[in-house]
Design a protein around this motif. Sequence first.
Motif, PDB file in Angstrom:
ATOM      1  N   ALA A  66      12.217 -23.260 -10.154  1.00 48.19           N
ATOM      2  CA  ALA A  66      12.618 -22.418 -11.432  1.00 48.19           C
ATOM      3  C   ALA A  66      12.869 -20.967 -11.181  1.00 48.19           C
ATOM      4  CB  ALA A  66      11.771 -22.806 -12.640  1.00 48.19           C
TER       5      ALA A  66
ATOM      6  N   TYR B 198      18.850 -32.190 -20.963  1.00 52.05           N
ATOM      7  CA  TYR B 198      17.511 -31.788 -20.815  1.00 52.05           C
ATOM      8  C   TYR B 198      17.325 -31.304 -19.098  1.00 52.05           C
ATOM      9  CZ  TYR B 198      16.404 -34.254 -25.003  1.00 52.05           C
ATOM     10  OH  TYR B 198      16.699 -34.614 -26.238  1.00 52.05           O
ATOM     11  N   ARG B 199      16.743 -30.279 -19.077  1.00 50.12           N
ATOM     12  CA  ARG B 199      16.494 -29.780 -17.893  1.00 50.12           C
ATOM     13  C   ARG B 199      14.885 -29.325 -17.774  1.00 50.12           C
ATOM     14  NH1 ARG B 199      21.469 -25.287 -17.663  1.00 50.12           N
ATOM     15  NH2 ARG B 199      22.901 -26.690 -17.782  1.00 50.12           N
ATOM     16  N   TRP B 200      14.427 -29.488 -16.494  1.00 46.62           N
ATOM     17  CA  TRP B 200      13.191 -29.055 -15.982  1.00 46.62           C
ATOM     18  C   TRP B 200      12.862 -28.192 -14.938  1.00 46.62           C
ATOM     19  CZ3 TRP B 200       8.869 -31.618 -18.741  1.00 46.62           C
ATOM     20  CH2 TRP B 200       9.012 -32.402 -19.653  1.00 46.62           C
TER      21      TRP B 200
ATOM     22  N   LEU C 256      10.280 -26.195 -12.479  1.00 48.11           N
ATOM     23  CA  LEU C 256       8.932 -26.301 -11.860  1.00 48.11           C
ATOM     24  C   LEU C 256       8.865 -25.050 -11.194  1.00 48.11           C
ATOM     25  CD1 LEU C 256       8.075 -29.799 -11.355  1.00 48.11           C
ATOM     26  CD2 LEU C 256       7.429 -28.626 -13.265  1.00 48.11           C
TER      27      LEU C 256
ATOM     28  N   LEU D 163      16.515 -22.394 -18.630  1.00 49.35           N
ATOM     29  CA  LEU D 163      15.886 -23.738 -18.615  1.00 49.35           C
ATOM     30  C   LEU D 163      15.204 -23.908 -20.059  1.00 49.35           C
ATOM     31  CD1 LEU D 163      14.331 -23.662 -15.072  1.00 49.35           C
ATOM     32  CD2 LEU D 163      16.259 -25.204 -16.019  1.00 49.35           C
TER      33      LEU D 163
ATOM     34  N   GLU E  23       8.961 -22.064 -21.860  1.00 44.83           N
ATOM     35  CA  GLU E  23       7.883 -22.611 -21.031  1.00 44.83           C
ATOM     36  C   GLU E  23       7.243 -23.796 -21.832  1.00 44.83           C
ATOM     37  OE1 GLU E  23       4.154 -20.427 -19.779  1.00 44.83           O
ATOM     38  OE2 GLU E  23       5.505 -20.237 -18.381  1.00 44.83           O
TER      39      GLU E  23
END
Length: 194
Positions: A2, A21-23, A25, A43, A46
Amino acid sequence: EAHHCPADMFQRVLHRCSARYRWGLTATPERPDGFSFVIPMMLGEEIFKMSVHELVKGGYLLTPKIVPVKIKGSKNIKSVSTVRIDMQSIIKEITEDTDRNYYIIGLVMLAIKFNRKVLVLVPRIQQAKNLDFWLRKRSARSVFVTSDVSADRRNIIMSRFRKDMYDVMIATQLADEGLDLPNLDTLIQTNAGK
């Protein structure tokens, strides 16, 4: 990863991605360039965070013991306060310094003597190859990983290292984004820091 979101290329990719949806890390959410604020823009906010303390307490990270090793300095490198530093010249000089490289080999051999699993990070490919050659000459189970090594070969080397088939791995830029080698217990960082 990220924290790369602020980079132009990553932004282009994310803008073209139609996923609902986006993740993202990252272990490094704070960027030194001040562009951390772009990450939630790309994104979303948090949703989960663990502190380093929590990761250590949970057994996911170890607190390192850092032991600086000073060796005889070069006559050509002047005081930082009096001259502008030419990092490329310094890196060239330290990677080609025979005495320094033998000292690194000595540190590695000492670590191996005490059954340590060692990662040596170096700034130049040729230095990685040279150190690997001289360690093998001393019967060390050594291997090097550089950008010249294919991804498939790197995966094989990592798997073999996890199975204790090597005592030492010499690498350039191997741990920039994290490294999963649970049996690794010694890092020798040979690069010159700014």
